[in-house]
Scaffold this active site. Structure first.
Site, PDB file in Angstrom:
ATOM      1  CD1 TRP A  54      31.574  44.556  44.848  1.00 21.03           C
ATOM      2  CD2 TRP A  54      32.198  45.362  42.787  1.00 21.03           C
ATOM      3  NE1 TRP A  54      32.453  45.419  45.225  1.00 21.03           N
ATOM      4  CE2 TRP A  54      32.591  46.099  43.965  1.00 21.03           C
ATOM      5  CE3 TRP A  54      32.338  45.772  41.547  1.00 21.03           C
ATOM      6  CZ2 TRP A  54      33.518  47.190  43.805  1.00 21.03           C
ATOM      7  CZ3 TRP A  54      33.078  46.851  41.313  1.00 21.03           C
ATOM      8  CH2 TRP A  54      33.554  47.588  42.288  1.00 21.03           C
ATOM      9  CG  ASP A  98      33.934  39.141  40.758  1.00 19.33           C
ATOM     10  OD1 ASP A  98      35.163  38.738  41.463  1.00 19.33           O
ATOM     11  OD2 ASP A  98      33.571  40.167  40.730  1.00 19.33           O
ATOM     12  CE  LYS A 113      38.782  43.768  46.546  1.00 21.77           C
ATOM     13  NZ  LYS A 113      37.990  44.993  46.670  1.00 21.77           N
TER      14      LYS A 113
END
Length: 360
Positions: free
Chosen positions: A102, A172, A196
């Site tokens: 990511w 992030d 999440k």
């Protein structure tokens, strides 16, 4: 069939009490005769939902008053573009730390808007550890330093906050936000996709220090401009109303469970239980350095990968769902977010032992 233990990485499992309450309120929210999905985002009913959700979020994470909270859309991937659009402030470059799939995507997207300095990378060791801070090569003139504090695919997590001096730290936190206390004041900006630990896909949370607002490039679309959204109370455009509502229910559930400190203790216990079983013999393995292992996303591999299909079939038969690893790395992955009960991890551990006994 009954509900399974869902180990998917996102969209992920949600707390059952939240789903039950949303079900009960779906057609008629508190006597209004409307679903939240049908309400005007400007009306008093939804405004009350939104204000409470933001207040609960702030309280749970102890967010200082000089930070703005924005409930936006577009996912964390969109923030990979919005961050440089908003934070460069006339500078030409930013520092990025590459610790997994990511953060690598973040680097690629940011490169469209600025000169990216990859200050540190663990790509050479297949993202099995976080580069020590003393190895980072930061540019003191960078607009910001970007990290991904939990890599969903590769299973590494920052258990420390990098010191970046006067340069704002951007994180992030999509896959571990609300799983543990955060010292928000150490960061200039935090962003996270909701799917999440916060709620359904479609909602993205941004926490930004006020002094970083107003730096957007002139060609930044207004809807992507943090300052514009902050001034409009994150309702410059129609927000993801049902996502905000569900996030609010998740925040209430977290409060009822004892808050962030209590959920962290539970998450630590779940992770220890699972890693201990993976490490017990050589039948399974996790490649991440123990000090950098994620509490939320646990990738693991069978020593004999010819058994992968049999392992997944047996797991599915036992109500252990979505354990297949990301296609880019293979193997298995168990995501054990806040809403995954201890009983779910215990059931997975029992199956790991059963499968090893039958095939080891």
């Amino acid at each position: 069939m009954g509900r399974v233990f869902n180990f998917g990485s996102g969209p992920a499992t949600l707390p059952e009490p939240v789903l039950e309450r949303a079900r009960d309120e779906l057609l008629d929210w508190r006597g209004t005769g409307m679903s939240v999905m049908e309400m005007s985002h400007r009306g008093a009913e939804f405004t009350g939902i939104a204000e409470k959700a933001e207040a609960d979020f702030r309280r749970l994470l102890a967010i200082p008053a000089h930070y703005k909270v924005l409930f936006l859309q577009g996912g964390a991937l969109a923030q990979n573009a919005f961050v440089p659009m908003n934070l460069l402030g006339g500078k030409t470059g930013a520092d990025y730390v590459e610790t997994g799939s990511w953060s690598r995507k973040s680097i690629g997207e940011a490169g469209k808007y600025c000169k990216v300095n990859v200050a540190a990378s663990s790509a050479a060791i297949k993202y099995a550890a976080i580069p020590p801070r003393e190895e980072w090569r930061l540019d003191p003139d960078a607009a910001y330093v970007h990290v991904c504090t939990n890599e969903t695919i590769d299973g590494v997590e920052f258990h420390w906050v990098p010191d970046t001096g006067a340069v704002p730290l951007v994180a992030d936190m999509s896959s571990h936000i609300m799983s543990r206390p955060i010292d928000v004041g150490r960061y200039g900006l935090i962003y996270a996709g909701a799917q999440k630990n916060i709620g359904p896909a479609g909602l993205t949370v941004v926490v930004v220090r006020e002094d970083l607002l107003g730096r957007a490039r002139p060609d930044t679309p207004a809807v992507f401009d943090y300052a514009v959204q902050a001034q409009a109370g994150w309702m410059y455009n129609t927000p993801a109303t049902f996502g905000v509502y569900l996030a609010g229910l998740v925040f209430e559930w977290l409060e009822a469970e004892g808050g962030i400190a209590a959920i962290e203790a539970r998450n630590v216990a779940k992770a220890r239980m699972l890693y201990a079983e993976i490490d017990r013999t050589g039948f399974y393995r996790n490649p991440v350095r123990p000090a950098d292992r994620s509490r939320m996303n646990v990738p693991f591999f069978l020593a004999d990968e010819r058994l992968n299909d049999a392992f997944l079939a047996g797991a599915k038969a036992r109500g252990l769902a979505q354990l297949k690893g990301h296609r880019s790395v293979g193997g298995m992955r168990a995501s054990i977010y806040n809403a995954m009960p201890v009983a779910g991890v215990a059931a997975l551990v029992a199956y790991l032992r059963e499968f090893e006994a039958a095939n080891g």
